[in-house]
Design an enzyme around this catalytic site. Structure first.
Site, PDB file in Angstrom:
ATOM      1  CD  GLU A  91      -2.525  -1.041   2.782  1.00 25.56           C
ATOM      2  OE1 GLU A  91      -2.463  -0.004   3.478  1.00 25.56           O
ATOM      3  OE2 GLU A  91      -3.144  -2.046   3.130  1.00 25.56           O
ATOM      4  CB  CYS A 344      -0.242   0.999   8.019  1.00 30.26           C
ATOM      5  SG  CYS A 344       0.940   0.317   6.908  1.00 30.26           S
TER       6      CYS A 344
END
Ligand code: SF4
Length: 360
Positions: A91, A344
């Site tokens: 990501e 995250c």
């Protein structure tokens, strides 16, 4: 095997251009298209002869990343899930100036970049470490996160990413060599030209690597994922603390601070009934004073797999007041992305669950 074009140096590209029988300036043109003009493909390189474009396609990969999923819209926090060549996912997060991480005004965007697939450090609040460590990212897979986002934002005009935080998936200092290679490119004038002081490297506390980083010539900013101000609390959520307890970590950061002066932030995810007591606020303020560091508070984003809760607004305010009373310079980062799997590793986790469900 084809090599990534985003990490080839100007010198090697010039050698390649000469070996193809082309004039020197051709390498400058190619670099310009890749790093400055944010070309979206080889065919856009209108001043590169087609026979050279064909050789480039045969010998270089244009990007190491394919966009798998994107969440959020322009002007908001946006998350990008990238598919890698071996079908792993990482990501990146694009954060607009209005949510600048350290309370500093920025006229553009900060990109939060991943450095590993998964993470071996297993912090007990973090989705990135849930499925363990898969592999380090290659330098090009780090550089391409920046170039790919820049390409997607090209309609906005000039370059949009002015700051980087190396704080996405993975422990950056555990992928030290590839990270330094990637940052040297992103820092270079012929590439993204992002100043070292605009690049923050975050670590969970790898004391020996912090000492190594202190000896690098670049003035990178350092962020420590502290999340507990005493060994007793930190050990409950960060296994790294057993290997490098706070005393070791603080000594290493002091060494960094003495060489880099004023470049340290303490990241502190505020978790209800774990690290939000007045005693923790006092211990945190003492560490901040010793390290002449700023504190960046982040109220916990809940992850289904963990038991921890986000503190109430009242508890958050009380903790900040205590920190201020004890003299610690503090900023509060209120994530704007609760609706887009802000913590995250959550987007990747959700994607993997969906892929598993499709396979059943
Ligand atoms: S917080 Fe950082 S070091 Fe800890 S598991 Fe998550 S990615 Fe790894």
């Amino acid at each position: 095997m084809r090599q990534p074009v985003s990490t080839i140096s100007p010198e090697l590209l010039q050698e390649w251009v000469c070996s193809a029988g082309e004039p020197d300036y051709r390498s400058q043109q190619i670099l310009q298209w890749i790093h400055q003009s944010r070309a979206k493909g080889w065919v856009e390189m209108s001043n590169i002869p087609s026979k050279i474009q064909e050789r480039l396609i045969l010998e270089f990969t244009f990007s190491t990343l394919i966009l798998q999923r994107k969440q959020g819209n322009a002007g908001m926090t946006q998350k990008f899930l990238w598919r890698l060549k071996d079908d792993q996912f990482v990501e990146s997060v694009l954060i607009p100036a209005s949510t600048s991480l350290y309370g500093e005004t920025s006229d553009r965007f900060t990109l939060c970049v991943s450095t590993q697939v998964g993470c071996a450090y297993g912090c007990k609040f973090c989705a990135s470490g849930l499925n363990g460590f898969k592999r380090n990212l290659e330098p090009a897979e780090i550089v391409d996160q920046v170039l790919s986002v820049e390409r997607m934002q090209r309609g906005e005009g000039d370059r949009v990413i002015t700051n980087l935080v190396i704080m996405g998936m993975g422990e950056p200092l555990a992928n030290y060599t590839n990270l330094m290679h990637a940052l040297n490119i992103l820092n270079a004038k012929w590439s993204a030209n992002i100043g070292a002081r605009k690049i923050t490297i975050s670590t969970s506390g790898l004391a020996p690597q912090i000492r190594k980083l202190a000896k690098e010539p670049q003035q990178y900013r350092l962020a420590i994922s502290l999340h507990g101000a005493t060994d007793r609390v930190r050990e409950q959520i960060m296994p790294i603390n057993k290997k490098h307890p706070l005393s070791q970590l603080i000594n290493a950061v002091e060494e960094y601070q003495s060489l880099k002066n004023g470049m340290v932030t303490l990241e502190y995810i505020l978790i209800a009934d774990l690290n939000d007591s007045p005693e923790q606020a006092l211990a945190l303020a003492n560490i901040a004073e010793r390290l002449r560091a700023k504190v960046n508070l982040i109220p916990y984003n809940e992850v289904d797999e963990f038991k921890w809760k986000r503190p109430t607004q009242t508890a958050q305010d009380a903790f900040i007041q205590n920190l201020e009373k004890f003299g610690a310079p503090t900023t509060l980062r209120r994530e704007k992305g609760h609706d887009i799997d802000a913590a995250c590793g959550q987007l990747r986790l959700r994607n993997e669950k969906e892929l598993d469900a499709q396979r059943v």
